[in-house]
Design an enzyme around this catalytic site. Sequence first.
Site, short mmCIF file in Angstrom:
data_model
loop_
_atom_site.label_atom_id
_atom_site.label_comp_id
_atom_site.label_asym_id
_atom_site.label_seq_id
_atom_site.Cartn_x
_atom_site.Cartn_y
_atom_site.Cartn_z
N SER A 86 -4.71 -6.07 -1.70
CA SER A 86 -3.84 -6.26 -0.54
C SER A 86 -3.02 -7.54 -0.62
O SER A 86 -2.03 -7.70 0.08
CB SER A 86 -4.68 -6.30 0.73
OG SER A 86 -5.51 -7.45 0.74
N GLY A 87 -3.47 -8.47 -1.47
CA GLY A 87 -2.83 -9.78 -1.51
C GLY A 87 -3.65 -10.82 -0.78
O GLY A 87 -3.21 -11.96 -0.61
N GLY A 88 -4.87 -10.45 -0.35
CA GLY A 88 -5.77 -11.39 0.31
C GLY A 88 -6.88 -11.82 -0.62
O GLY A 88 -7.03 -11.31 -1.74
N LEU A 131 -0.53 -1.32 -2.18
CA LEU A 131 0.09 -0.23 -1.44
C LEU A 131 1.24 -0.74 -0.59
O LEU A 131 1.04 -1.61 0.28
CB LEU A 131 -0.94 0.47 -0.54
CG LEU A 131 -2.17 1.05 -1.22
CD1 LEU A 131 -2.99 1.85 -0.23
CD2 LEU A 131 -1.77 1.91 -2.41
N CYS A 134 -5.73 3.84 9.46
CA CYS A 134 -5.20 3.51 8.13
C CYS A 134 -6.25 3.77 7.06
O CYS A 134 -5.96 4.36 6.02
CB CYS A 134 -4.76 2.06 8.10
SG CYS A 134 -3.97 1.57 6.55
N GLY A 165 -11.73 -4.69 -1.04
CA GLY A 165 -12.30 -5.95 -0.59
C GLY A 165 -13.00 -5.85 0.75
O GLY A 165 -13.24 -6.88 1.40
N CYS A 176 -0.17 -4.83 11.41
CA CYS A 176 0.75 -5.16 10.32
C CYS A 176 2.15 -4.61 10.54
O CYS A 176 3.13 -5.19 10.06
CB CYS A 176 0.18 -4.66 8.99
SG CYS A 176 0.09 -2.85 8.85
#
Length: 354
Positions: free
Chosen positions: A9-11, A33, A100, A124, A197
């Site tokens: 996710s980028g986290g 995604l 989601c 994650g 989001c």
Amino acid sequence: MANVLVAMSGGVDSSMAAALLVEQGHDVTGVHLKMADTPSGIPGKGCCTLDDARDARRVADLLGIPYYVWDFADAFHERVVDDFVAEYAAGRTPNPCIRCNERVKYTALMARARAAGFDRLATGHHVRLSTDDDGTVRLLRPVDEGKDQTYVLYMASQDQLRHSAFPVGGMPKSELREMAAERGLVTASKPDSTDICFIPSGNTAAFLGARIGRRPGRLVDHDGTELGEHDGAFAFTVGQRRGLGLSGMPEPRFVTAIEGDTVTVGRRQDLEVAALTATDVSWTVAPPTPGEEGLTVRVRYHGDRLPVAVEVAGDVMDVAFTGVRPSGVAPGQAVVVYRGEECVGGGTIAATVR
């Protein structure tokens, strides 16, 4: 060793999931995604901006693993955003994070990962898995109880769990951040995502109003006395106190029910719920048996687990609270059932009994 697709996710959580799997010797591929077209530089989103995609790529490059961006925007809009608007228009309060995971980020991605030949999908999420001698996979709460995400994965099936990996569920979030910093990951100190989001402004009422339009209705007390008017029931949710437009009341009023365009308000004690009915239930393992003791439920993402009695008939579940009764339970939200530390399933709240 397995061929694993990691949802990045980028986290920090998904970054460390990828790092741990690489260190364990698995054949790892990262995928981000593209779902909501959220602008860059918006704090509190943490999964859907261009910045997040770039952060995920930096981590993948550092780990030396292949990295792809898959476009799930159409599926996300249809299955999550459109559902979110429709549920509010119907007077319910949906949980978009659950939708989601149920329809895109976990379930749809799992299907695509397996079709592409991957052995497992890793994320994650802060959850743990254990496997019985007979092969039954159990979805357990994580070590860091404050980050427990079993609530949003209650719909996972046995087949999906057998092909899942959740590498970070066995350690505290603070330790994960330290490990990420030691490895030089750019996401080490990145804040957790907190907001919806696909609503960059954070103004849910304005987002819904632009899509649903003005729908005048009444604000009434429990005895039917009209107290005022509103421009759309979608701007309210059960349990809400602020923004009701009521003044001069002898004591605070809260939204207790939404039916059509009528919003009912009452006192704090009117929010207490004795029982509820859920529909569209699903189970990670066998559902509760009649009269089974020791069950608890959550009616909010990070809410307390409350003791209950549960009766299941097909895809409908009746829940009676046997101890502390929750307040402000909104139809459209999820009720998730626990057997000790194990998440056994749940459903969507359809009605409550006060």
